[in-house]
Design a protein around this motif. Structure first.
Motif, PDB file in Angstrom:
ATOM      1  N   LYS A 171       0.825  -1.212   0.000  1.00  0.00           N
ATOM      2  CA  LYS A 171       0.000   0.000   0.000  1.00  0.00           C
ATOM      3  C   LYS A 171       0.860   1.263   0.000  1.00  0.00           C
ATOM      4  O   LYS A 171       0.504   2.271  -0.625  1.00  0.00           O
ATOM      5  N   LEU A 172       1.993   1.219   0.703  1.00  0.00           N
ATOM      6  CA  LEU A 172       2.873   2.383   0.831  1.00  0.00           C
ATOM      7  C   LEU A 172       3.948   2.444  -0.253  1.00  0.00           C
ATOM      8  O   LEU A 172       4.763   3.368  -0.259  1.00  0.00           O
ATOM      9  N   CYS A 173       3.977   1.430  -1.126  1.00  0.00           N
ATOM     10  CA  CYS A 173       5.005   1.333  -2.179  1.00  0.00           C
ATOM     11  C   CYS A 173       6.406   1.278  -1.571  1.00  0.00           C
ATOM     12  O   CYS A 173       7.335   1.956  -2.026  1.00  0.00           O
ATOM     13  N   LEU A 174       6.536   0.491  -0.520  1.00  0.00           N
ATOM     14  CA  LEU A 174       7.816   0.272   0.150  1.00  0.00           C
ATOM     15  C   LEU A 174       8.107  -1.222   0.162  1.00  0.00           C
ATOM     16  O   LEU A 174       7.213  -2.041  -0.069  1.00  0.00           O
ATOM     17  N   SER A 175       9.332  -1.572   0.459  1.00  0.00           N
ATOM     18  CA  SER A 175       9.663  -2.990   0.599  1.00  0.00           C
ATOM     19  C   SER A 175       9.232  -3.464   1.985  1.00  0.00           C
ATOM     20  O   SER A 175       9.229  -2.673   2.946  1.00  0.00           O
ATOM     21  N   PRO A 176       8.876  -4.736   2.121  1.00  0.00           N
ATOM     22  CA  PRO A 176       8.532  -5.254   3.448  1.00  0.00           C
ATOM     23  C   PRO A 176       9.645  -5.047   4.485  1.00  0.00           C
ATOM     24  O   PRO A 176       9.349  -4.665   5.623  1.00  0.00           O
ATOM     25  N   PRO A 177      10.938  -5.237   4.121  1.00  0.00           N
ATOM     26  CA  PRO A 177      11.977  -4.961   5.120  1.00  0.00           C
ATOM     27  C   PRO A 177      12.004  -3.498   5.583  1.00  0.00           C
ATOM     28  O   PRO A 177      12.264  -3.221   6.755  1.00  0.00           O
ATOM     29  N   ALA A 178      11.715  -2.568   4.671  1.00  0.00           N
ATOM     30  CA  ALA A 178      11.692  -1.144   5.057  1.00  0.00           C
ATOM     31  C   ALA A 178      10.587  -0.893   6.077  1.00  0.00           C
ATOM     32  O   ALA A 178      10.785  -0.157   7.060  1.00  0.00           O
ATOM     33  N   VAL A 179       9.431  -1.513   5.879  1.00  0.00           N
ATOM     34  CA  VAL A 179       8.315  -1.364   6.816  1.00  0.00           C
ATOM     35  C   VAL A 179       8.682  -1.990   8.157  1.00  0.00           C
ATOM     36  O   VAL A 179       8.487  -1.384   9.218  1.00  0.00           O
ATOM     37  N   SER A 180       9.253  -3.175   8.115  1.00  0.00           N
ATOM     38  CA  SER A 180       9.648  -3.858   9.342  1.00  0.00           C
ATOM     39  C   SER A 180      10.689  -3.055  10.121  1.00  0.00           C
ATOM     40  O   SER A 180      10.595  -2.917  11.342  1.00  0.00           O
ATOM     41  N   HIS A 181      11.669  -2.497   9.417  1.00  0.00           N
ATOM     42  CA  HIS A 181      12.707  -1.689  10.076  1.00  0.00           C
ATOM     43  C   HIS A 181      12.121  -0.423  10.695  1.00  0.00           C
ATOM     44  O   HIS A 181      12.527  -0.025  11.790  1.00  0.00           O
ATOM     45  N   ALA A 182      11.187   0.215  10.006  1.00  0.00           N
ATOM     46  CA  ALA A 182      10.567   1.434  10.542  1.00  0.00           C
ATOM     47  C   ALA A 182       9.801   1.122  11.829  1.00  0.00           C
ATOM     48  O   ALA A 182       9.886   1.873  12.805  1.00  0.00           O
ATOM     49  N   VAL A 183       9.056   0.028  11.834  1.00  0.00           N
ATOM     50  CA  VAL A 183       8.302  -0.346  13.033  1.00  0.00           C
ATOM     51  C   VAL A 183       9.257  -0.737  14.153  1.00  0.00           C
ATOM     52  O   VAL A 183       9.065  -0.329  15.305  1.00  0.00           O
ATOM     53  N   ALA A 184      10.311  -1.475  13.826  1.00  0.00           N
ATOM     54  CA  ALA A 184      11.294  -1.852  14.845  1.00  0.00           C
ATOM     55  C   ALA A 184      11.950  -0.610  15.451  1.00  0.00           C
ATOM     56  O   ALA A 184      12.187  -0.540  16.666  1.00  0.00           O
ATOM     57  N   LYS A 185      12.217   0.395  14.615  1.00  0.00           N
ATOM     58  CA  LYS A 185      12.789   1.660  15.103  1.00  0.00           C
ATOM     59  C   LYS A 185      11.830   2.337  16.079  1.00  0.00           C
ATOM     60  O   LYS A 185      12.225   2.825  17.137  1.00  0.00           O
ATOM     61  N   MET A 186      10.553   2.365  15.718  1.00  0.00           N
ATOM     62  CA  MET A 186       9.554   2.968  16.608  1.00  0.00           C
ATOM     63  C   MET A 186       9.502   2.224  17.937  1.00  0.00           C
ATOM     64  O   MET A 186       9.407   2.846  18.995  1.00  0.00           O
ATOM     65  N   GLU A 187       9.551   0.902  17.867  1.00  0.00           N
ATOM     66  CA  GLU A 187       9.501   0.108  19.096  1.00  0.00           C
ATOM     67  C   GLU A 187      10.712   0.400  19.979  1.00  0.00           C
ATOM     68  O   GLU A 187      10.580   0.517  21.199  1.00  0.00           O
ATOM     69  N   ARG A 188      11.881   0.544  19.359  1.00  0.00           N
ATOM     70  CA  ARG A 188      13.082   0.893  20.146  1.00  0.00           C
ATOM     71  C   ARG A 188      12.941   2.279  20.774  1.00  0.00           C
ATOM     72  O   ARG A 188      13.254   2.470  21.940  1.00  0.00           O
ATOM     73  N   GLU A 189      12.469   3.248  19.983  1.00  0.00           N
ATOM     74  CA  GLU A 189      12.333   4.611  20.484  1.00  0.00           C
ATOM     75  C   GLU A 189      11.307   4.701  21.608  1.00  0.00           C
ATOM     76  O   GLU A 189      11.489   5.452  22.564  1.00  0.00           O
ATOM     77  N   CYS A 190      10.223   3.960  21.483  1.00  0.00           N
ATOM     78  CA  CYS A 190       9.169   3.975  22.503  1.00  0.00           C
ATOM     79  C   CYS A 190       9.504   3.068  23.681  1.00  0.00           C
ATOM     80  O   CYS A 190       8.951   3.244  24.762  1.00  0.00           O
ATOM     81  N   GLY A 191      10.341   2.086  23.438  1.00  0.00           N
ATOM     82  CA  GLY A 191      10.619   1.096  24.477  1.00  0.00           C
ATOM     83  C   GLY A 191       9.436   0.162  24.695  1.00  0.00           C
ATOM     84  O   GLY A 191       9.272  -0.382  25.786  1.00  0.00           O
ATOM     85  N   LEU A 192       8.617  -0.005  23.651  1.00  0.00           N
ATOM     86  CA  LEU A 192       7.413  -0.820  23.747  1.00  0.00           C
ATOM     87  C   LEU A 192       7.312  -1.752  22.548  1.00  0.00           C
ATOM     88  O   LEU A 192       7.759  -1.408  21.455  1.00  0.00           O
ATOM     89  N   LYS A 193       6.687  -2.893  22.762  1.00  0.00           N
ATOM     90  CA  LYS A 193       6.349  -3.772  21.647  1.00  0.00           C
ATOM     91  C   LYS A 193       4.994  -3.308  21.127  1.00  0.00           C
ATOM     92  O   LYS A 193       4.034  -3.212  21.883  1.00  0.00           O
ATOM     93  N   LEU A 194       4.926  -2.984  19.840  1.00  0.00           N
ATOM     94  CA  LEU A 194       3.707  -2.420  19.267  1.00  0.00           C
ATOM     95  C   LEU A 194       2.829  -3.450  18.560  1.00  0.00           C
ATOM     96  O   LEU A 194       1.625  -3.248  18.455  1.00  0.00           O
ATOM     97  N   PHE A 195       3.445  -4.532  18.074  1.00  0.00           N
ATOM     98  CA  PHE A 195       2.702  -5.565  17.350  1.00  0.00           C
ATOM     99  C   PHE A 195       3.099  -6.953  17.834  1.00  0.00           C
ATOM    100  O   PHE A 195       4.251  -7.193  18.163  1.00  0.00           O
TER     101      PHE A 195
END
Length: 83
Positions: A41-65
């Motif tokens: 949907k975002l015209c990105l690669s699956p690894p790019a999406v996974s890395h972005a979410v992992a970055k958010m989880e690190r920054e928040c210190g929370l597991k989001l999914f």
């Protein structure tokens, strides 16, 4: 009660610190319940999406999914980041 309020305020501050692009990826994964469908949907690669979410989880210190072969499901903390 006070501890819950402090936790919620902390989450809100973390939410404000997230970059819009990363938050958009997070919200799309939540909506699609899939990293692969969100990437398409975002015209990105699956690894790019996974890395972005992992970055958010690190920054928040929370597991989001919760992730499994069927897709992605928001955790209780992840649900708090949605409007």
């Amino acid at each position: 009660m006070l501890e819950q309020l402090v936790h919620k305020l902390h989450l809100n501050v973390q939410y404000l610190q997230l970059h819009y692009f990363d938050y958009n990826i997070f919200a799309t994964v939540a909506e699609e319940e899939s990293f692969i469908r969100a990437a398409e949907k975002l015209c990105l690669s699956p690894p790019a999406v996974s890395h972005a979410v992992a970055k958010m989880e690190r920054e928040c210190g929370l597991k989001l999914f919760y992730r499994d072969r069927k897709g992605a499901e928001l955790t209780p903390d992840g649900k708090k980041l949605l409007p």
